[in-house]
Design a protein around this motif. Structure first.
Motif, mmCIF file in Angstrom:
data_model
loop_
_atom_site.group_PDB
_atom_site.id
_atom_site.type_symbol
_atom_site.label_atom_id
_atom_site.label_comp_id
_atom_site.label_asym_id
_atom_site.label_seq_id
_atom_site.Cartn_x
_atom_site.Cartn_y
_atom_site.Cartn_z
ATOM 1 N N LYS A 65 0.833 -1.200 0.000
ATOM 2 C CA LYS A 65 0.000 0.000 0.000
ATOM 3 C C LYS A 65 0.863 1.245 0.000
ATOM 4 O O LYS A 65 1.819 1.356 0.770
ATOM 5 C CB LYS A 65 -0.921 -0.024 1.223
ATOM 6 C CG LYS A 65 -2.168 0.822 1.104
ATOM 7 C CD LYS A 65 -3.111 0.554 2.279
ATOM 8 C CE LYS A 65 -3.663 -0.848 2.249
ATOM 9 N NZ LYS A 65 -4.624 -1.105 3.349
ATOM 10 N N GLY A 66 0.540 2.180 -0.877
ATOM 11 C CA GLY A 66 1.313 3.408 -0.978
ATOM 12 C C GLY A 66 2.486 3.321 -1.937
ATOM 13 O O GLY A 66 3.075 4.347 -2.300
ATOM 14 N N ARG A 67 2.848 2.108 -2.350
ATOM 15 C CA ARG A 67 3.960 1.924 -3.279
ATOM 16 C C ARG A 67 3.505 1.374 -4.633
ATOM 17 O O ARG A 67 4.091 1.710 -5.667
ATOM 18 C CB ARG A 67 5.008 0.970 -2.686
ATOM 19 C CG ARG A 67 5.609 1.438 -1.383
ATOM 20 C CD ARG A 67 6.762 0.538 -0.945
ATOM 21 N NE ARG A 67 6.346 -0.839 -0.709
ATOM 22 C CZ ARG A 67 6.866 -1.900 -1.338
ATOM 23 N NH1 ARG A 67 7.810 -1.735 -2.251
ATOM 24 N NH2 ARG A 67 6.440 -3.130 -1.045
ATOM 25 N N PHE A 68 2.493 0.521 -4.612
ATOM 26 C CA PHE A 68 1.996 -0.114 -5.834
ATOM 27 C C PHE A 68 0.640 0.478 -6.192
ATOM 28 O O PHE A 68 -0.151 0.838 -5.304
ATOM 29 C CB PHE A 68 1.830 -1.618 -5.629
ATOM 30 C CG PHE A 68 3.112 -2.399 -5.497
ATOM 31 C CD1 PHE A 68 4.344 -1.789 -5.330
ATOM 32 C CD2 PHE A 68 3.071 -3.789 -5.548
ATOM 33 C CE1 PHE A 68 5.501 -2.523 -5.203
ATOM 34 C CE2 PHE A 68 4.222 -4.545 -5.434
ATOM 35 C CZ PHE A 68 5.439 -3.909 -5.249
ATOM 36 N N THR A 69 0.368 0.526 -7.493
ATOM 37 C CA THR A 69 -0.923 1.002 -7.980
ATOM 38 C C THR A 69 -1.432 0.056 -9.064
ATOM 39 O O THR A 69 -0.712 -0.198 -10.052
ATOM 40 C CB THR A 69 -0.815 2.417 -8.562
ATOM 41 O OG1 THR A 69 -0.310 3.306 -7.570
ATOM 42 C CG2 THR A 69 -2.179 2.904 -9.027
ATOM 43 N N VAL A 70 -2.638 -0.457 -8.871
ATOM 44 C CA VAL A 70 -3.271 -1.310 -9.880
ATOM 45 C C VAL A 70 -4.245 -0.457 -10.682
ATOM 46 O O VAL A 70 -4.947 0.390 -10.135
ATOM 47 C CB VAL A 70 -3.966 -2.525 -9.237
ATOM 48 C CG1 VAL A 70 -5.040 -2.114 -8.253
ATOM 49 C CG2 VAL A 70 -4.501 -3.467 -10.312
ATOM 50 N N SER A 71 -4.265 -0.687 -11.988
ATOM 51 C CA SER A 71 -5.178 0.037 -12.867
ATOM 52 C C SER A 71 -5.523 -0.862 -14.046
ATOM 53 O O SER A 71 -4.922 -1.924 -14.223
ATOM 54 C CB SER A 71 -4.543 1.345 -13.354
ATOM 55 O OG SER A 71 -3.379 1.083 -14.124
ATOM 56 N N ARG A 72 -6.496 -0.437 -14.830
ATOM 57 C CA ARG A 72 -6.876 -1.235 -15.982
ATOM 58 C C ARG A 72 -7.351 -0.331 -17.102
ATOM 59 O O ARG A 72 -7.861 0.771 -16.863
ATOM 60 C CB ARG A 72 -7.952 -2.257 -15.621
ATOM 61 C CG ARG A 72 -9.264 -1.678 -15.201
ATOM 62 C CD ARG A 72 -10.163 -2.769 -14.579
ATOM 63 N NE ARG A 72 -10.543 -3.793 -15.548
ATOM 64 C CZ ARG A 72 -10.963 -5.019 -15.208
ATOM 65 N NH1 ARG A 72 -11.073 -5.345 -13.933
ATOM 66 N NH2 ARG A 72 -11.305 -5.884 -16.138
ATOM 67 N N ASN A 84 6.433 1.029 -7.417
ATOM 68 C CA ASN A 84 7.438 2.041 -7.103
ATOM 69 C C ASN A 84 8.110 1.717 -5.776
ATOM 70 O O ASN A 84 7.606 0.908 -4.990
ATOM 71 C CB ASN A 84 6.778 3.416 -7.030
ATOM 72 C CG ASN A 84 6.159 3.852 -8.334
ATOM 73 O OD1 ASN A 84 6.625 3.481 -9.416
ATOM 74 N ND2 ASN A 84 5.100 4.643 -8.255
ATOM 75 N N SER A 85 9.233 2.357 -5.522
ATOM 76 C CA SER A 85 9.964 2.178 -4.264
ATOM 77 C C SER A 85 10.160 0.700 -3.950
ATOM 78 O O SER A 85 9.904 0.237 -2.834
ATOM 79 C CB SER A 85 9.220 2.876 -3.116
ATOM 80 O OG SER A 85 9.061 4.248 -3.379
ATOM 81 N N LEU A 86 10.611 -0.031 -4.929
ATOM 82 C CA LEU A 86 10.735 -1.479 -4.774
ATOM 83 C C LEU A 86 11.794 -1.850 -3.746
ATOM 84 O O LEU A 86 12.814 -1.159 -3.590
ATOM 85 C CB LEU A 86 11.050 -2.121 -6.122
ATOM 86 C CG LEU A 86 9.843 -2.243 -7.054
ATOM 87 C CD1 LEU A 86 10.271 -2.444 -8.489
ATOM 88 C CD2 LEU A 86 8.939 -3.378 -6.603
#
Length: 125
Positions: A65-72, A84-86
């Motif tokens: 949460k806060g680093r990854f974003t799911v979209s379609r 991000n921020s892996l």
């Protein structure tokens, strides 16, 4: 028959970013919720993120949460996972999955009927 194909994996340094894509075919894509899961060596598969058919509702594991974003993009029959921020602990094989007519809140693997082949993400320290 639903077919899911992931792409975009690779190797990145700590703090870097990757975007995974999952292309779907065989159904009306917008009918289905989509999820991302991952499995690290020696560990059980774990939920990462999910999104409902319209894309208006998303859900994340606390660890991302806060680093990854799911979209379609339903016009392209594709779901994305922007990472991000892996961190090294994000290293795993990442899978996309389809939950037919699902709500987008599914966090268990058995809620998803179709799976991709996976794509490797490696984060070096």
């Amino acid at each position: 028959q639903v077919q899911l194909t992931e792409s975009g994996g690779g190797m990145v340094q700590t703090g870097g970013s990757l975007r995974l894509s999952c292309s779907a075919s065989g159904r009306t894509f917008a009918d289905d919720a989509m999820g991302w899961f991952r499995q690290a060596p020696g560990k059980e598969r774990e939920f990462v993120a999910s999104i409902n058919g319209s894309g208006g509702s998303t859900y994340y594991a606390d660890s991302v949460k806060g680093r990854f974003t799911v979209s379609r993009d339903n016009a392209k029959n594709t779901v994305y996972l922007q990472m991000n921020s892996l961190k090294p602990e994000d290293t795993a094989v990442y899978y996309c999955a389809a939950d037919l007519f699902g709500s987008g809140r599914g966090t268990e693997g058995n809620e998803y009927e179709h799976w991709g082949q996976g794509t490797q993400v490696t984060v070096s320290s």
